[in-house]
Design an enzyme around this catalytic site. Structure first.
Site, PDB file in Angstrom:
ATOM      1  N   HIS A 149      -5.142   0.151   9.691  1.00 48.87           N
ATOM      2  CA  HIS A 149      -6.290   0.852  10.281  1.00 48.87           C
ATOM      3  C   HIS A 149      -7.427   1.071   9.283  1.00 48.87           C
ATOM      4  CE1 HIS A 149      -4.492   5.116   9.265  1.00 48.87           C
ATOM      5  NE2 HIS A 149      -4.911   4.484   8.204  1.00 48.87           N
ATOM      6  N   MET A 175      -3.084  -7.046  -2.107  1.00 51.19           N
ATOM      7  CA  MET A 175      -2.390  -7.582  -0.936  1.00 51.19           C
ATOM      8  C   MET A 175      -3.153  -8.733  -0.290  1.00 51.19           C
ATOM      9  SD  MET A 175      -3.047  -4.481   1.751  1.00 51.19           S
ATOM     10  CE  MET A 175      -4.698  -3.825   2.052  1.00 51.19           C
ATOM     11  N   ASP A 183       0.863  -1.778  -4.716  1.00 50.70           N
ATOM     12  CA  ASP A 183      -0.395  -1.041  -4.566  1.00 50.70           C
ATOM     13  C   ASP A 183      -1.309  -1.426  -5.726  1.00 50.70           C
ATOM     14  OD1 ASP A 183      -2.355   0.926  -3.752  1.00 50.70           O
ATOM     15  OD2 ASP A 183      -0.714   1.977  -2.750  1.00 50.70           O
ATOM     16  N   GLY A 203       0.826  -1.205   0.000  1.00 52.41           N
ATOM     17  CA  GLY A 203       0.000   0.000   0.000  1.00 52.41           C
ATOM     18  C   GLY A 203       0.855   1.247   0.000  1.00 52.41           C
TER      19      GLY A 203
END
Length: 563
Positions: free
Chosen positions: A262, A245, A224, A201
Site C-alpha cells: 500500500h 526489494m 529492509d 520490508g
C-alpha cells in the site's frame, strides 16, 4: 404545514452543522488521546487495580488540584470516544471510577501488543504538516506527494536523513506487527511445508520473530533498507539483510509482504511482485514457493462501517505521504495478473487486514480444497464418512492405474512401430523421413508416454499411502502427512495428463512440422485456459479461525479485567 416544513428544514441544517463540526474538530480526539498517552493515564488506571476516582487519578498524575476540572473534561471526551469507561465503585454507591476499555488496553506500556508508537507517529508534526498542504497540492501539476511538497523529499529519503523520525516510524511499524501474534498461531497451515521465509520490508523483525515463535524450524530473513537493519542482532534462524526489494529479493519458499504494497504505486507493486516471483522460483530444482501479502482490501461485503472508514482514511493517508493506495479485490487481481500470477486467495484476518496469497496455477486452488477435505475426514468420527473418503481415494487410485496402463500400452505400441521399418516410407509420413530423424521422433514420443506412465504410477502410490494413513488404527498421524499424500497424488495426476497432452503434438510431428506447431500453439492456449482462474475459491477455514481468535481475544481481555 409550512411551519412544520421550516422546522424540519432547520433540524436538518443543524444536524448538518453538527456533522461538519464533528469532522472539522476530529483532530481534537487525536490530540486528546495523545495527551492521555503523554500523561500516562492508561498506565495509572491499570496500575490502580480497580476503578479509579477523579481525585485518585489526579493524585496519580501528580497534578495540582487546579487541573481537576480540566482532567475531568478531558476524560469526559475520551469516555465518550470509548477509550475509557465509568462504572460505580459499589452497587449502592454514587461514587464512580474510570476503567480501561479494550482500546485503552492497547495503549499500556507494559503490555504486548502496544500501539503507543502508532498513535505518537500519527500525531507527529512531520506527518500532520502535509495534510495542511493537501488543497494546495491538488492545484500543482506534479508527481510529488504532499509529504514531499511539505518536506522537500519523499518520505523514505526523509526517514534516511532524520534518525529520530526514522526510529519513531520503525517503532510504530513494529508495534502494529505485534497485533499479528493474535492470528499467526491460527494460520499455521499457511506456513506448512515451508523451510524458509523472507519478510520484505520487515523493519526490526517483529513479525518474523512472531512467526518463529509459532514455527521454530523456519529460516527467516528480514529484508529492509541498510540503515534500518544495521546492527540488528541475528540468530541461527533469523538474519537481517540490507538491500532494495526493487532490485533483488533473497530466494525462499515464501515471501511475506506486510503493509508494504500500500506504500507504492501500481507500477512499483508489479515490479515488487515480479521480484517476489523470481525469489520463490528455483528453475534448477523446479521449486515454486508462494507470496504472502498482509494488507487491507477495500469493498469487502462483510466488513463493518467503522472498518470501512478506517480503511478509507488509510487510503487517503497513503496518498498524502506516499505514492501508494489501498486497493479493492479487483485492483489486487490486476496487480497479480500483470506480475504473472495466475490466481490468488484472500483470507480475512481479524481487524483491517487480509491475507492475500497469489497462486501461479490452479493447482494451488485445488490443493486448498484438498487440505480442507483431509482435515474434515481426519476429524470425523462417523464410519460412513471414513468409508466415503476411502471410496474417493479408491476411485482416484483406479483412474490413475487405468491411465498408467494406457500409457504403458501406448509405449509398447511405439516400440512395435519403431521395429517396423516399412513405416518409414509410408505415404502418411512426409517431411524428413531419414531413419535417424524418425528414430528421434519415436524416442521423443516414447519418452512422453513413459513419463505419463511414471506419473500415474506415482499418483496411485500416493493415494494408496493416504489410504493407509487414514485407516491406521489408534495413531496420532499428523493431518499434514495425509494432506501431503493426497496433494502429491493430485499433482502427479496432473503431470501425467500433461504428458499425454503433449504426446499428441509429438505424434503429429510425424506428419510434418506444421501440424506439430499448430497443435502445440493450440495445446498451450488450451492448457492456459484450464489453468487460469483468478476467482477466489471458497475459504474453508477463515470462519473457524476468526471464531477461535475472537475467543482467544475475549479470554485474554477477561483475564486482564480480573487482574
Amino acid at each position: 404545514m409550512e411551519t412544520n416544513n421550516n422546522v424540519e428544514r432547520a433540524n436538518e441544517l443543524f444536524k448538518a452543522q453538527a456533522h461538519i463540526y464533528k469532522h472539522a474538530f476530529a483532530y481534537a480526539n487525536s490530540m486528546a488521546l495523545n495527551c492521555a498517552i503523554q500523561l500516562g493515564i492508561p498506565d495509572i488506571i491499570h496500575n490502580h487495580k480497580k476503578p479509579i476516582t477523579l481525585p485518585d487519578l489526579l493524585s496519580g498524575l501528580k497534578l495540582p488540584s487546579s487541573k481537576s476540572n480540566a482532567i475531568h473534561r478531558l476524560m469526559r471526551l475520551l469516555v465518550h470516544a470509548q477509550f475509557f469507561d465509568i462504572i460505580k465503585l459499589e452497587e449502592n454507591s454514587e461514587t464512580e471510577g474510570y476503567v480501561l476499555t479494550t482500546s485503552s488496553r492497547l495503549l499500556l506500556k507494559s503490555e504486548i501488543p502496544n500501539l503507543l508508537p502508532c498513535v505518537r507517529l500519527m500525531v507527529d508534526p512531520v506527518l500532520v504538516t502535509p495534510w495542511q498542504l493537501l488543497g494546495e497540492w491538488f492545484h500543482k501539476n506534479e508527481e510529488a506527494t504532499p509529504f514531499e511538497t511539505a518536506h522537500g523529499m519523499p518520505m523514505w529519503d526523509f526517514c534516511a536523513q532524520n534518525p529520530i523520525f526514522d526510529t519513531a516510524f520503525n517503532e510504530a511499524m513494529a508495534s502494529d506487527s505485534q497485533m499479528m501474534k493474535l492470528v499467526v498461531k491460527d494460520c499455521r497451515e499457511v506456513f506448512e511445508g515451508l523451510n524458509s521465509l523472507v519478510d520484505v520490508g520487515g523493519g526490526t523483525g517483529v513479525i518474523a520473530k512472531t512467526i518463529l515463535e509459532a514455527i521454530p524450524h523456519l529460516k527467516c530473513t528480514v529484508l529492509d533498507l541498510p540503515h534500518v537493519v544495521a546492527n540488528m542482532p541475528q540468530t541461527e534462524n533469523l538474519i537481517y539483510v540490507g538491500g532494495n526489494m526493487f532490485q533483488c529479493i533473497p530466494h525462499a519458499d515464501a515471501i511475506l509482504l506486510k503493509h508494504v504494497m500500500h506504500d507504492w504505486s501500481d507500477e512499483d507493486c508489479v515490479k515488487i511482485l515480479k521480484r517476489c516471483r523470481e525469489a520463490i522460483e528455483d528453475k534448477d530444482e523446479g521449486r515454486k514457493g508462494k507470496v504472502l501479502i498482509i494488507d487491507m482490501v477495500l469493498g469487502r461485503d462483510e466488513e463493518e462501517a467503522n472498518m470501512t472508514e478506517v480503511k478509507l482514511i488509510f487510503d487517503v493517508l497513503m496518498m498524502v505521504v506516499t505514492t501508494g493506495r489501498q486497493r479493492t479485490e479487483k485492483e489486487w487481481e490486476k496487480l497479480f495478473t500483470e506480475a504473472g500470477f495466475m490466481s490468488y486467495k484472500i483470507t480475512p484476518l481479524l481487524g483491517l487486514r487480509y491475507l492475500t496469497i497469489p497462486h501461479t496455477t490452479i493447482m494451488g486452488f485445488e490443493n486448498n480444497d484438498k487440505r480442507a477435505w483431509v482435515e474434515r475426514i481426519m476429524q470425523a468420527s462417523d464410519p460412513k464418512i471414513i468409508d466415503t473418503a476411502l471410496n474417493v481415494l479408491g476411485s482416484n487410485n483406479s483412474a490413475a492405474t487405468f491411465l498408467a496402463t494406457v500409457s504403458l500400452s501406448l509405449s509398447s505400441l511405439i516400440g512395435a512401430w519403431m521395429a517396423n521399418n516399412t513405416l518409414f516410407t509410408s505415404v502418411l509420413i512426409y517431411g524428413d523421413t531419414r531413419p535417424e530423424t524418425m528414430s528421434i521422433k519415436f524416442i521423443t514420443l516414447l519418452i512422453f508416454f513413459l513419463m505419463a506412465f511414471a506419473c500415474f504410477v506415482q499418483s496411485s502410490r500416493c493415494f494408496i499411502h493416504a489410504n493407509y494413513l487414514i485407516t491406521t488404527p489408534d495413531t496420532d498421524i499428523p493431518i499434514s502427512y495425509v494432506e501431503l499424500a493426497v496433494i502429491r497424488g493430485g499433482e502427479f495426476w496432473s503431470l501425467g495428463l500433461r504428458s499425454l497432452y503433449f504426446a499428441t503434438t509429438m505424434l503429429l510431428w510425424f506428419f510434418g512440422p506444421i501440424p506439430m506447431f499448430v497443435t502445440s500453439i493450440g495445446m498451450i492456449i488450451f492448457l492456459h485456459h484450464l489453468d487460469k482462474n483468478t476467482k477466489q475459491l471458497h475459504d474453508h477455514r477463515s470462519s473457524r479461525i476468526r471464531k477461535q481468535v475472537h475467543k482467544r481475544v475475549e479470554e485474554a481481555t477477561n483475564r486482564a479485567t480480573l487482574l
